[in-house]
Motif scaffolding. Sequence first.
Motif, short mmCIF file in Angstrom:
data_model
loop_
_atom_site.label_atom_id
_atom_site.label_comp_id
_atom_site.label_asym_id
_atom_site.label_seq_id
_atom_site.Cartn_x
_atom_site.Cartn_y
_atom_site.Cartn_z
N GLU A 18 44.14 100.93 -13.01
CA GLU A 18 43.91 99.62 -13.64
C GLU A 18 44.53 98.49 -12.83
OE1 GLU A 18 45.12 99.72 -17.72
OE2 GLU A 18 43.91 101.50 -18.18
N SER A 99 36.05 92.30 -18.89
CA SER A 99 37.39 92.12 -18.31
C SER A 99 37.61 90.69 -17.82
CB SER A 99 37.59 93.08 -17.13
OG SER A 99 36.85 92.65 -15.99
N LEU A 103 38.23 93.03 -13.32
CA LEU A 103 38.15 94.42 -12.89
C LEU A 103 36.87 94.67 -12.10
CD1 LEU A 103 39.28 96.25 -16.15
CD2 LEU A 103 40.68 95.36 -14.28
#
Length: 199
Positions: A18, A99, A103
Amino acid sequence: MTSKGDLTKARLAQSMLELIQASGYSGTGLNAVIEHASAPKGSVYFHFPDGKEELGVAAVALAAKQFEAMIIQAAQSAGGAGEAAKLAIQALAAIISDSGFRLGCPVSVVTLEMGDSSERLRQACATAFESWIAPTAALLEADGVDRAQAKSLATVIVSTIEGAAILSRAMKNTQPLLAAADAVGELIGLRRQGEGTQS
């Protein structure tokens, strides 16, 4: 039964993944990973003795599994290869959009940042891309595309998705990915027609 150590190791890999998506490989420090994963200090080197590079390899492998699962899920709910490809790309577009365009694909990020300086990470990225190409090729072959052509077309599809994901993040707009979904669907349809004409 999954042990506490295995759960910590999995959390570290997920956190690394992440953070790479959001900040890049170079911009992700081990302390940030430990904090993000709520893991004990020293856990990184316990589970990943080679440090950040080994953790990066684990994150890339995790990304590969997640996107491969997305491809397989799309294939199971679609009526053919073209529809499956469009569903997978649309799902990716939703993830990036949800996101706030923070992302993207961590595999492409690691490839661009570390491909020249870490053979271990480069190989992990190559393996990840191949893990997406292979099921895509199998889906195309099951849909009537010749085996050799299926591998080539699957490589083009994965390359198209990667490029469209980068454009979508840069533009903060899913249009490049949605356009890629339409183009890939049409390309698969044309290739299938070509195979049918040859036979």
